[in-house]
Motif scaffolding. Structure first.
Motif, short mmCIF file in Angstrom:
data_model
loop_
_atom_site.label_atom_id
_atom_site.label_comp_id
_atom_site.label_asym_id
_atom_site.label_seq_id
_atom_site.Cartn_x
_atom_site.Cartn_y
_atom_site.Cartn_z
N GLU A 154 5.10 -1.20 3.76
CA GLU A 154 3.95 -1.71 3.00
C GLU A 154 2.65 -1.43 3.74
O GLU A 154 1.64 -1.12 3.12
CB GLU A 154 4.11 -3.20 2.75
CG GLU A 154 5.18 -3.55 1.74
CD GLU A 154 5.26 -5.05 1.51
OE1 GLU A 154 4.20 -5.70 1.40
OE2 GLU A 154 6.39 -5.57 1.44
N ARG A 155 2.68 -1.55 5.04
CA ARG A 155 1.49 -1.32 5.86
C ARG A 155 0.98 0.11 5.71
O ARG A 155 -0.20 0.35 5.45
CB ARG A 155 1.80 -1.62 7.33
CG ARG A 155 0.68 -1.28 8.28
CD ARG A 155 1.09 -1.54 9.75
NE ARG A 155 0.22 -0.85 10.64
CZ ARG A 155 0.43 0.38 11.13
NH1 ARG A 155 1.53 1.06 10.82
NH2 ARG A 155 -0.44 0.94 11.94
N VAL A 156 1.87 1.09 5.87
CA VAL A 156 1.46 2.49 5.76
C VAL A 156 1.00 2.80 4.34
O VAL A 156 -0.01 3.48 4.14
CB VAL A 156 2.59 3.42 6.23
CG1 VAL A 156 2.28 4.87 5.91
CG2 VAL A 156 2.82 3.26 7.73
N SER A 185 -6.53 8.84 -3.07
CA SER A 185 -5.87 7.88 -2.18
C SER A 185 -4.76 7.14 -2.90
O SER A 185 -3.66 6.98 -2.36
CB SER A 185 -6.87 6.86 -1.63
OG SER A 185 -7.85 7.48 -0.86
N GLU A 186 -5.05 6.69 -4.10
CA GLU A 186 -4.06 5.94 -4.87
C GLU A 186 -2.86 6.81 -5.23
O GLU A 186 -1.72 6.36 -5.16
CB GLU A 186 -4.69 5.35 -6.15
CG GLU A 186 -5.69 4.25 -5.87
CD GLU A 186 -7.11 4.76 -5.63
OE1 GLU A 186 -7.33 6.00 -5.57
OE2 GLU A 186 -8.02 3.94 -5.49
N LEU A 187 -3.11 8.07 -5.61
CA LEU A 187 -2.01 8.95 -5.96
C LEU A 187 -1.17 9.29 -4.73
O LEU A 187 0.07 9.26 -4.78
CB LEU A 187 -2.51 10.23 -6.63
CG LEU A 187 -1.43 11.18 -7.13
CD1 LEU A 187 -0.45 10.49 -8.08
CD2 LEU A 187 -2.05 12.39 -7.81
N SER A 188 -1.82 9.59 -3.62
CA SER A 188 -1.09 9.87 -2.38
C SER A 188 -0.23 8.68 -1.98
O SER A 188 0.93 8.83 -1.59
CB SER A 188 -2.06 10.23 -1.25
OG SER A 188 -2.81 11.37 -1.57
N ALA A 189 -0.81 7.49 -2.08
CA ALA A 189 -0.09 6.27 -1.72
C ALA A 189 1.10 6.04 -2.66
O ALA A 189 2.16 5.59 -2.22
CB ALA A 189 -1.03 5.07 -1.75
N ILE A 241 -2.53 1.45 3.95
CA ILE A 241 -3.50 2.28 4.67
C ILE A 241 -3.85 3.52 3.85
O ILE A 241 -5.03 3.86 3.67
CB ILE A 241 -2.97 2.67 6.06
CG1 ILE A 241 -2.93 1.44 6.97
CG2 ILE A 241 -3.80 3.79 6.69
CD1 ILE A 241 -2.14 1.65 8.27
N ILE A 242 -2.84 4.21 3.36
CA ILE A 242 -3.09 5.44 2.61
C ILE A 242 -3.78 5.11 1.28
O ILE A 242 -4.71 5.82 0.87
CB ILE A 242 -1.78 6.23 2.39
CG1 ILE A 242 -1.17 6.62 3.75
CG2 ILE A 242 -2.04 7.47 1.54
CD1 ILE A 242 -2.09 7.36 4.71
N LYS A 243 -3.39 4.05 0.64
CA LYS A 243 -3.99 3.67 -0.63
C LYS A 243 -5.49 3.39 -0.48
O LYS A 243 -6.28 3.70 -1.37
CB LYS A 243 -3.30 2.42 -1.19
CG LYS A 243 -3.86 1.97 -2.52
CD LYS A 243 -3.10 0.77 -3.05
CE LYS A 243 -3.69 0.30 -4.37
NZ LYS A 243 -2.97 -0.88 -4.87
N HIS A 289 -1.64 12.39 3.37
CA HIS A 289 -2.64 11.41 2.91
C HIS A 289 -3.59 11.95 1.85
O HIS A 289 -4.14 11.17 1.07
CB HIS A 289 -3.42 10.83 4.10
CG HIS A 289 -4.50 11.70 4.64
ND1 HIS A 289 -4.25 12.75 5.51
CD2 HIS A 289 -5.84 11.69 4.44
CE1 HIS A 289 -5.39 13.32 5.84
NE2 HIS A 289 -6.37 12.70 5.20
N ASP A 290 -3.77 13.24 1.76
CA ASP A 290 -4.67 13.81 0.76
C ASP A 290 -3.95 14.65 -0.29
O ASP A 290 -4.59 15.38 -1.05
CB ASP A 290 -5.75 14.67 1.43
CG ASP A 290 -6.86 13.84 2.04
OD1 ASP A 290 -6.98 12.64 1.71
OD2 ASP A 290 -7.63 14.40 2.84
#
Length: 189
Positions: A109-111, A96-100, A114-116, A84-85
């Motif tokens: 899509e859910r996970v 967050s956006e890059l990790s997502a 969440i990460i985004k 996540h980080d």
């Protein structure tokens, strides 16, 4: 003497042939297959980061994944908690956006959602100390995964800075990373 790798002849994408793009697809498949190993190496690089905290970013991530694992989360969520980080390496202001984005082709899509959004949701715990709105996450209150992201931050993020927590080692998560991150569910151009 090593023979140079076969390459395409075009210098502009619009000039490529079907055969050349087939060759590139083989290389792309190889790169995708090597992603789990690259991610594990990137996680190791998190070992020295997170200045000012009592744990490294790697330890924070291991605590997050360990807590998710012990809570009985599925492998997808455990891997997402671990990664996540990972965006902090290249995009500390938008991690967050890059990790997502790294996770997107491999998780639901859910996970992904969440990460985004976990960075914004996580700010609930500290934004007021910077005279910012700690309730900014409430913009998403009507979203179906709002509570899931609140729960992720509560259970697998904000509480993962404990130097005494018995985290599982990075190698414990390798098989999960390999299973989740080895074959994209989708491929977006």
């Amino acid at each position: 003497m090593n023979k140079p790798a076969e390459t395409v002849s075009f210098t502009r994408m619009e000039d490529g042939t079907r055969e050349e793009y087939a060759l590139l697809a083989v290389h792309e498949e190889s790169a995708i297959g090597a992603l789990p190993e690259r991610l594990m190496k990137a996680m190791e690089q998190l070992g020295g980061s997170l200045e000012g905290y009592r744990v490294s970013r790697l330890e924070h991530s291991l605590q997050s994944a360990t807590r998710a694992y012990h809570a009985g989360e599925d492998e997808e969520m455990v891997v997402a908690a671990l990664l996540h980080d990972i965006g902090d390496l290249l995009a500390p202001a938008s991690h967050s956006e890059l990790s997502a984005a790294v996770l997107r082709p491999y998780v639901s899509e859910r996970v992904h959602w969440i990460i985004k959004h976990h960075g914004l949701f996580q700010s609930y715990y500290y934004a007021h100390h910077y005279d910012k709105d700690r309730h900014a996450r409430d913009h998403f209150r009507d979203h179906p995964w709002y509570q899931d992201c609140v729960d992720f931050c509560q259970n697998y993020d904000q509480n993962c800075f404990d130097p005494e927590y018995p985290s599982l080692p990075l190698e414990f998560f390798r098989p999960m990373v390999e299973r989740v991150m080895s074959k994209p569910r989708e491929y977006s151009f």
